[in-house]
Scaffold this active site. Structure first.
Site, PDB file in Angstrom:
ATOM      1  N   ASP A 158       0.685  -1.354   0.183  1.00 29.57           N
ATOM      2  CA  ASP A 158      -0.139   0.162   0.103  1.00 29.57           C
ATOM      3  C   ASP A 158       1.059   1.433  -0.003  1.00 29.57           C
ATOM      4  O   ASP A 158       1.480   1.498   1.045  1.00 29.57           O
ATOM      5  CB  ASP A 158      -0.824  -0.100   1.344  1.00 29.57           C
ATOM      6  CG  ASP A 158      -1.874   1.034   1.265  1.00 29.57           C
ATOM      7  OD1 ASP A 158      -2.181   1.628   0.135  1.00 29.57           O
ATOM      8  OD2 ASP A 158      -2.384   1.276   2.301  1.00 29.57           O
TER       9      ASP A 158
ATOM     10  N   ASP B 206      -1.902   5.527  -5.350  1.00 32.40           N
ATOM     11  CA  ASP B 206      -2.228   4.683  -4.320  1.00 32.40           C
ATOM     12  C   ASP B 206      -2.699   3.424  -4.686  1.00 32.40           C
ATOM     13  O   ASP B 206      -3.606   3.005  -5.443  1.00 32.40           O
ATOM     14  CB  ASP B 206      -3.515   5.110  -3.419  1.00 32.40           C
ATOM     15  CG  ASP B 206      -3.998   4.301  -2.350  1.00 32.40           C
ATOM     16  OD1 ASP B 206      -3.252   3.580  -1.912  1.00 32.40           O
ATOM     17  OD2 ASP B 206      -4.905   4.541  -1.896  1.00 32.40           O
TER      18      ASP B 206
END
Ligand SMILES: *[C@@H]1O[C@H](CO)[C@@H](O)[C@H](O)[C@H]1NC(C)=O
Ligand SMILES: *[C@@H]1O[C@H](CO)[C@@H](O)[C@H](O)[C@H]1NC(C)=O
Ligand SMILES: *[C@@H]1O[C@H](CO)[C@@H](O)[C@H](O)[C@H]1NC(C)=O
Ligand SMILES: *[C@@H]1O[C@H](CO)[C@@H](O)[C@H](O)[C@H]1NC(C)=O
Ligand SMILES: *[C@@H]1O[C@H](CO)[C@@H](O)[C@H](O)[C@H]1NC(C)=O
Length: 454
Positions: free
Chosen positions: A104, A335
């Site tokens: 992430d 992201d």
């Protein structure tokens, strides 16, 4: 994983907890640097499993869930039970124990559920351990020869989709591929509200130290901006331990096929997470290096020292699609933990109208739905003077079936709210499938390189 709730460093309203007020750093001139000369990565590990989430729609629907809650709606959206939101996992060992972890770039903490954890649902009700659907029984700190507890502090994080975790903190050796980081600070949560996939047991956060979630209190409910103890996330620890010669990490996220997304097979070929240089995939000659945008804690736009870095935020000069070139006010973050692109209402509405037949807004779900066989309009993202294009295959995602068993598809471009400077927009996997994103968190720069068609 998308947008986190973070604490204000200076709370203007006196509340101990509120959404951070993000202010874009003012760019004096369009800034772009000569593309960095990127060495080949020293370590590269494959992304091995793309896991359609049967149980929850965690990453993809994060923003939508928040929105439907804000509108007083149900936290379950119409597409619940569908297969479209994927995640990128990699194998790692922590204290010699093997785990699959989500990768992430939208958060900073590395954590692994601790054996014996207590599982909760998102409404804070205790539920059976199996409901959290971790891939293992959890990390056994006592069985690690290298684990050291960090006494009297707490880990406490809430992700943008409402998942939350809290518990102790410690240090241990984290190994991913050939990269081994000693004494990495990690969360070892014992309270987990997690909508797992039966594979991952935690997450590797690759964003900046100011976004980390460790607090100087033994009571995790007392976490606040005042007692936050920021620390170096995994990759910055690797840099400070000189485990890489160059401070780059790089992601190449392959798209799965439509059939794979729909039918849930294991996909062994999903790209690379690489350290020390650029990920090893074919690229074309469109590349740019741009500064990462910082945020001002006081609300004052800031260009230099004093601006804080949280996310991998980049300034976009224009979103281009048939008949339009829109210069946005708000900046997106890059992201890996969010499947879809979340753009401004204006761009989303205008772009989705250009599908043939046009995508339509399903008001109940708060989602733009599109025919699975629609013709996809081109979409370009202009950054630092270069336009990066998104492949048509990324713009239509299978999202479950209707009552008659027909596949429902959604647009890869969904509404992230009004185009204002303090809104956080997201360039998620829909965009990232098309570039190699090479992050230099030391210089606060990102190099984007368009991938060769695949
Ligand atoms: C990841 O770990 C799993 C389980 O330990 C193993 O079966 C798989 O081969 C590993 N994948 C890679 C690429 O190392
Ligand atoms: C942790 O807190 C306890 C109780 O306040 C105290 O006795 C102990 O010294 C603290 N440990 C450390 C390492 O700060
Ligand atoms: C936590 O706070 C105490 C008292 O305010 C302080 O003495 C201690 O150094 C802090 N611990 C850390 C790790 O910052
Ligand atoms: C995290 O901290 C907040 C206060 O800042 C608190 O409301 C919340 O309950 C804490 N979460 C957990 C799981 O302890
Ligand atoms: C596209 O799919 C719809 C059903 O969803 C079908 O009615 C239509 O004929 C298809 N169009 C083409 C060009 O295949």
């Amino acid at each position: 994983m998308g947008v986190l709730t973070v604490f204000v460093a200076l709370s203007l309203l006196g509340a101990t907890r509120s959404e951070y007020t993000f202010v874009r750093r003012v760019s004096l001139a369009p800034r772009s640097l000569e593309p960095a000369v990127l060495p080949a990565a020293e370590f590269a590990v494959p992304f091995t499993a793309k896991t359609p989430r049967r149980k929850s729609k965690k990453t993809a629907l994060a923003a939508l869930r928040g929105k439907s809650r804000a509108l007083g709606g149900s936290s379950t959206v119409a597409v619940d039970g569908s297969d479209f939101d994927d995640e990128y996992l990699t194998n790692a060992t922590i204290g010699g124990q093997h785990f699959s972890l989500i990768v992430d770039t939208g958060s900073s903490d590395t954590w692994v559920a601790q054996r014996g954890f207590n599982c909760f649902d998102l409404d804070e009700n205790p539920v059976p351990e199996a409901t959290c659907a971790f891939g293992t029984p959890g990390f056994n700190t006592a069985a690690s020869k290298t684990f050291q507890p960090f006494p009297n502090v707490s880990f406490n994080i809430t992700y943008g989709d409402g998942e939350f975790l809290s518990g102790p903190v410690g240090f241990d050796t984290v190994t991913i591929g050939g990269l081994s980081v000693a004494r990495q600070e990690i969360g070892v949560p014992t309270l987990t509200a997690w909508e797992g996939d039966g594979i991952n047991t935690g997450l590797i956060g690759l964003a900046f130290p100011d976004l980390t979630s460790v607090y100087n209190t033994t009571d995790p409910t007392k976490a606040s901006a005042e007692n936050q103890i920021p620390y170096n996330p995994l990759f910055l620890s690797a840099v400070s331990q000189k485990k890489v010669a160059h401070p780059f990490f790089s992601v190449a996220l392959d798209r799965g096929t439509f059939d794979q997304q729909e039918n849930d097979p294991f996909d062994p070929n999903l790209g690379f997470l690489a350290f020390g240089g650029i990920a090893p995939v074919p690229v074309v000659n469109t590349a740019v290096t741009v500064p990462i945008e910082g945020y001002s804690a006081t609300g004052t736009p800031s260009n230099g020292p004093g601006s804080d870095f949280f996310f991998y935020t980049v300034e976009v000069e224009a979103y281009t699609f048939p008949g339009a070139s829109v210069r946005p006010v708000g900046s997106p973050i890059l992201d890996t933990g969010t499947t879809l692109n979340f753009m401004s209402t204006e761009v989303t509405t205008a772009y989705n109208a250009k599908f043939d037949p046009p995508a339509v807004l399903d008001e109940d779900a708060g989602l733009w739905v599109v025919e699975c066989n629609a013709t996809v309009p081109e979409f370009g993202v202009k950054i630092g003077g270069k336009t990066f294009t998104i492949d048509a295959r990324d713009q239509i995602l299978p999202a479950g079936t209707d009552d008659n068993g027909n596949i429902i598809c959604i647009s890869g471009t969904q509404d992230g709210g009004p185009d204002v400077a303090d809104n956080i927009f997201i360039l998620g996997d829909v965009f990232l499938h098309n570039v190699v994103a090479t992050f230099n968190p030391v210089a606060a720069e990102i190099t984007l390189t368009q991938r060769a068609k695949y």
